[in-house]
Design a protein around this motif. Structure first.
Motif, PDB file in Angstrom:
ATOM      1  N   ASP A  43       4.189 -36.147  43.886  1.00  0.00           N
ATOM      2  CA  ASP A  43       4.900 -34.756  43.225  1.00  0.00           C
ATOM      3  C   ASP A  43       4.491 -34.518  42.060  1.00  0.00           C
ATOM      4  N   ASP A  44       5.382 -35.579  40.983  1.00  0.00           N
ATOM      5  CA  ASP A  44       5.670 -35.755  40.137  1.00  0.00           C
ATOM      6  C   ASP A  44       4.324 -36.254  38.991  1.00  0.00           C
ATOM      7  N   GLU A  47       2.507 -34.242  35.930  1.00  0.00           N
ATOM      8  CA  GLU A  47       3.471 -33.857  34.881  1.00  0.00           C
ATOM      9  C   GLU A  47       3.886 -35.062  34.285  1.00  0.00           C
ATOM     10  N   GLU A  52       4.328 -31.383  31.314  1.00  0.00           N
ATOM     11  CA  GLU A  52       5.066 -29.730  31.996  1.00  0.00           C
ATOM     12  C   GLU A  52       3.700 -29.373  31.898  1.00  0.00           C
ATOM     13  N   ASN A  55       3.100 -23.861  35.093  1.00  0.00           N
ATOM     14  CA  ASN A  55       3.745 -23.261  36.979  1.00  0.00           C
ATOM     15  C   ASN A  55       2.977 -24.201  37.332  1.00  0.00           C
ATOM     16  N   GLN A  56       3.856 -23.921  39.452  1.00  0.00           N
ATOM     17  CA  GLN A  56       3.831 -24.958  40.154  1.00  0.00           C
ATOM     18  C   GLN A  56       2.466 -24.859  40.515  1.00  0.00           C
ATOM     19  N   ARG A  59       0.688 -27.665  38.418  1.00  0.00           N
ATOM     20  CA  ARG A  59       1.425 -28.351  38.621  1.00  0.00           C
ATOM     21  C   ARG A  59       0.911 -29.176  39.362  1.00  0.00           C
ATOM     22  N   ASP A  60       0.376 -29.057  40.336  1.00  0.00           N
ATOM     23  CA  ASP A  60      -0.057 -29.138  42.205  1.00  0.00           C
ATOM     24  C   ASP A  60      -1.232 -29.996  41.970  1.00  0.00           C
TER      25      ASP A  60
END
Length: 146
Positions: A43-44, A47, A52, A55-56, A59-60
Motif C-alpha cells: 500500500d505504501d 509514496e 506524498e 489524496n487516497q 496514493r492507491d
C-alpha cells in the motif's frame, strides 16, 4: 530442471508458506515468487518511491502501478502460475492475476473451494487445471517431474 512458480492470490493467510513447506518435503525442484505479501509495504510503495500523493486516489494509483509492474515482471519470468481463491477474502487481485497468466499463455493452476465452482466457472475453464487444495496443486506439479 527447476521451475519458477508464481503464487497469486490472497495475502492474508499463510497458504504460501504451507505450500512452500510441502514442496520442500516432497523435494520438488521449485522456486517460488509472489506478489508483495507485506500489505503495508504494498500500500505504501507508491509514496515511498514517488513521494506524498495529494489524496487516497492518487496514493492507491501510484502503489498499484508499481505493484502491477512487479507482478508482470515476476509472472513473465515464471514457468507456472498457481492462483488461490479462498472463501474469506475478496478475490479481485487473484482473478486479475489468473486472467493475466492465462492471457500470457502461462500454464495456470487454479485452487478454489467447492463453494466457488459456479462463480469461477469461466476462469476455471480457461486455466490448465483447477483443483480444490494446495496439496492437489503440488501433486500436479510433481507429476511434471515423473
Amino acid at each position: 530442471m527447476e521451475l519458477t512458480v508464481y503464487l497469486a492470490g490472497q495475502i492474508h493467510d499463510d497458504w504460501r508458506e504451507q505450500l512452500i513447506q510441502k514442496a520442500k518435503e516432497k523435494k520438488l525442484p521449485l522456486h517460488f515468487v509472489s506478489p508483495q505479501t507485506n500489505h503495508d509495504k504494498s500500500d505504501d510503495i507508491g509514496e515511498e518511491i514517488l513521494g506524498e500523493q495529494p489524496n487516497q486516489f492518487f496514493r492507491d494509483d501510484a502503489a498499484s502501478s508499481i505493484n502491477n509492474l512487479r507482478t508482470q515482471v515476476l509472472m513473465q519470468k515464471s514457468d507456472v502460475v498457481i492462483a488461490l481463491f479462498g472463501e474469506k477474502y475478496k478475490q479481485w487481485n487473484t482473478a486479475m492475476d489468473a486472467s493475466a497468466a492465462i492471457t500470457m499463455n502461462k500454464p495456470t493452476i487454479i485452487v478454489r473451494p467447492e463453494s466457488l465452482i459456479h462463480p469461477l466457472k469461466e476462469l476455471s475453464n480457461k486455466a490448465n487445471v483447477t483443483v480444490e487444495t494446495i496439496e492437489q496443486a503440488l501433486e500436479v506439479l510433481a507429476y511434471i517431474f515423473e
